[in-house]
Design an enzyme around this catalytic site. Structure first.
Site, short mmCIF file in Angstrom:
data_model
loop_
_atom_site.label_atom_id
_atom_site.label_comp_id
_atom_site.label_asym_id
_atom_site.label_seq_id
_atom_site.Cartn_x
_atom_site.Cartn_y
_atom_site.Cartn_z
N HIS A 17 0.85 -1.19 0.00
CA HIS A 17 0.00 0.00 0.00
C HIS A 17 0.89 1.24 0.00
O HIS A 17 1.29 1.74 1.05
CB HIS A 17 -0.92 -0.04 1.24
CG HIS A 17 -1.92 1.07 1.31
ND1 HIS A 17 -3.06 1.00 2.09
CD2 HIS A 17 -1.95 2.29 0.72
CE1 HIS A 17 -3.74 2.12 1.98
NE2 HIS A 17 -3.09 2.93 1.15
N HIS A 197 -9.62 1.14 -0.92
CA HIS A 197 -9.47 1.83 0.37
C HIS A 197 -10.86 1.85 1.02
O HIS A 197 -11.83 2.33 0.41
CB HIS A 197 -9.02 3.27 0.17
CG HIS A 197 -7.58 3.43 -0.19
ND1 HIS A 197 -6.98 2.82 -1.26
CD2 HIS A 197 -6.60 4.18 0.41
CE1 HIS A 197 -5.71 3.16 -1.31
NE2 HIS A 197 -5.44 3.99 -0.31
N GLU A 200 -11.00 3.68 6.38
CA GLU A 200 -9.90 4.55 6.82
C GLU A 200 -10.57 5.66 7.65
O GLU A 200 -10.52 5.64 8.87
CB GLU A 200 -9.14 5.12 5.61
CG GLU A 200 -8.00 6.06 5.98
CD GLU A 200 -7.35 6.72 4.75
OE1 GLU A 200 -7.96 6.72 3.66
OE2 GLU A 200 -6.22 7.25 4.89
N1 HPA Z 1 -6.70 7.31 1.32
C1 HPA Z 1 -7.36 7.61 0.20
N2 HPA Z 1 -6.75 7.99 -0.90
C2 HPA Z 1 -5.43 8.10 -0.89
C3 HPA Z 1 -4.69 7.83 0.24
C4 HPA Z 1 -5.37 7.40 1.41
O1 HPA Z 1 -4.78 7.12 2.46
N3 HPA Z 1 -3.40 8.04 -0.07
C5 HPA Z 1 -3.36 8.43 -1.34
N4 HPA Z 1 -4.59 8.48 -1.85
ZN ZN Z 2 -3.60 4.82 0.47
#
Ligand code: HPA
Ligand code: ZN
Length: 337
Positions: A17, A197, A200
C-alpha cells in the site's frame, strides 16, 4: 542497538500500500517542477515539509493533488518510481505493489502511455539492478463517477498483462464502495484482482460493502472493521488481508496516537494484517519506520514482527512459486537471526 530493531530492518517484507504520486520527496518535487516549468505554492523543499500538517484525509489529498502537477512526462514517472524502489530496497522490501491513479494526470493531458511506460520502465530497471519484485495497481478515484472508472478501465486494457490489480482511493466519505459495485464486477469479469481503500475515515459498513458487494481480494486500511465483530470474523475466515498504514492513520487523525492504534488488536484477532507506508514523505515514515514505531509503541515481539512480514508476502498478488520462494527467504532470515 536493540536486536528487535535490527531484526525489523533486515527482515524481507512486501509493501502493498504505497501511492507512487504520494512518494515524491520534496527535493525531487522541486527538481521536477523546475524541469517542467511548473510553479509550486511553496518557496522551498523546507517550506513544503512544513506544510505536511493535516487535519484529515481531505486536507492531505488537497496537498497531494497539488504535488501531482509536477509529474508531466514519462521520465518524471520513471524518476519518482525508481527513487522509491531504491529507498524501499534499503528497507529490505523484496516485493512492492504500488498504486498510481491515472485520472489525475489524464485530465491534465498527460498521455496514459507516458505514465504507465515511465512506471514500468522503472520497475524493469529496479528488478534488474536491485532484484526487487514489483507490481502495478491502477487506482481509480471514488470521488469521481462509476462511469469515469469504467472509462479508465477501457483505457488501461492495452497494459492488462502488466497490471496486477485494480484499486480505488480518494475522498472516502460520502462515497461508499457500493457506488462502484458494477465497476468492480466488470474488473473481476476481466480477470483483475481488486482492492479498495475502505474503513480509513469511513465506517465499518464501508468495509462490509467492500467484502460483500465488491468481493475485493484485499482491503486498504480497513481498520474501522473492529467495531463489527461479525465482520472481523468474516475477514479472518476468508483470509481477506488489510493493508494497514499506521503512521498515515496518526498523521491524518484517523487514530489519535500510535499507542491506541488497532494494529495489535487486528493481529491478535487473527486478521491477515500488514504494515505499509501509504505516502511516505508526506507522513514522514517509510515502511521500516512504520514497523519500528509500531514495535516501540505497541510492544510488538519478534513473533508479531515475523507474522506481519509473513502476512505481507502471503497477502501479495504474486504467483504461487515466487510467493513460496519469498516465504522461504523470510524463514531462512528468521532461522539465521
Ligand atoms: N486514502 C485515500 N486515498 C489516498 C490515500 C489514502 O490514504 N493516499 C493516497 N490516496
Ligand atoms: Zn492509500
Amino acid at each position: 542497538m536493540d536486536r528487535i530493531q535490527d531484526f525489523i530492518r533486515g527482515i524481507p517484507k512486501a509493501e502493498l500500500h504505497m501511492h507512487i504520486e504520494g512518494c515524491i520527496e520534496p527535493d525531487l518535487m522541486f527538481t521536477l517542477a523546475k524541469r517542467n516549468g511548473v510553479s509550486l505554492p511553496w518557496e522551498s523543499p523546507e517550506a513544503l515539509r512544513d506544510a505536511y500538517k493535516f487535519d484529515n484525509l481531505q486536507s492531505f489529498l488537497n496537498l497531494y493533488f497539488e504535488g501531482c502537477k509536477v509529474l508531466v512526462r514519462k521520465q518524471d514517472f520513471y524518476d519518482v518510481t525508481y527513487a522509491y524502489l531504491v529507498r524501499a530496497h534499503a528497507d529490505n522490501v523484496v516485493r512492492a505493489e504500488l498504486f498510481i491513479g491515472p485520472q489525475t494526470f489524464i485530465e491534465k493531458g498527460v498521455p496514459l502511455s507516458d505514465l504507465i511506460e515511465g512506471v514500468l520502465g522503472a520497475f524493469r530497471d529496479a528488478e534488474r539492478t536491485l532484484g526487487i519484485s514489483t507490481g502495478l495497481i491502477i487506482s481509480t478515484h471514488r470521488h469521481r463517477s462509476e462511469a469515469d472508472a469504467l472509462t479508465l478501465l477501457e483505457q488501461i486494457m492495452p497494459w492488462k498483462e502488466h497490471i496486477i490489480s485494480i484499486g480505488m482511493g480518494g475522498a472516502e466519505i460520502p462515497h461508499p464502495p457500493s457506488k462502484f459495485a458494477r465497476f468492480f464486477a466488470v474488473c473481476r469479469a476481466r480477470g483483475f484482482r481488486t482492492c479498495i481503500h475502505a474503513g480509513e475515515e469511513g465506517p465499518s459498513d464501508y468495509v462490509r460493502q467492500a467484502v460483500e458487494d465488491l468481493r475485493v481480494d484485499r482491503i486498504d486500511h480497513g481498520i474501522a472493521c473492529l467495531s463489527d465483530a461479525a465482520l472481523v470474523a468474516e475477514l479472518v475466515k476468508r483470509r481477506i488481508p488489510l493493508t494497514v498504514c499506521p503512521v498515515s492513520n496518526v498523521k491524518l487523525g484517523v487514530v489519535p496516537s500510535l499507542d491506541v492504534h488497532p494494529l495489535r488488536d487486528l493481529l491478535d484477532a487473527g486478521v491477515v494484517v500488514t504494515i505499509n507506508s501509504d505516502d511516505p514523505p508526506y507522513f514522514g515514515a517509510y515502511i521500516n519506520e512504520n514497523f519500528l514505531r509500531c514495535q516501540a509503541t505497541l510492544w510488538l515481539e519478534f513473533e508479531q514482527v515475523t507474522a506481519l512480514a509473513r502476512n505481507s508476502i502471503t497477502a501479495s498478488f504474486l504467483d504461487e512459486d515466487t510467493r513460496r520462494a519469498l516465504l522461504s527467504r523470510l524463514d531462512a532470515y528468521c532461522a539465521e537471526f
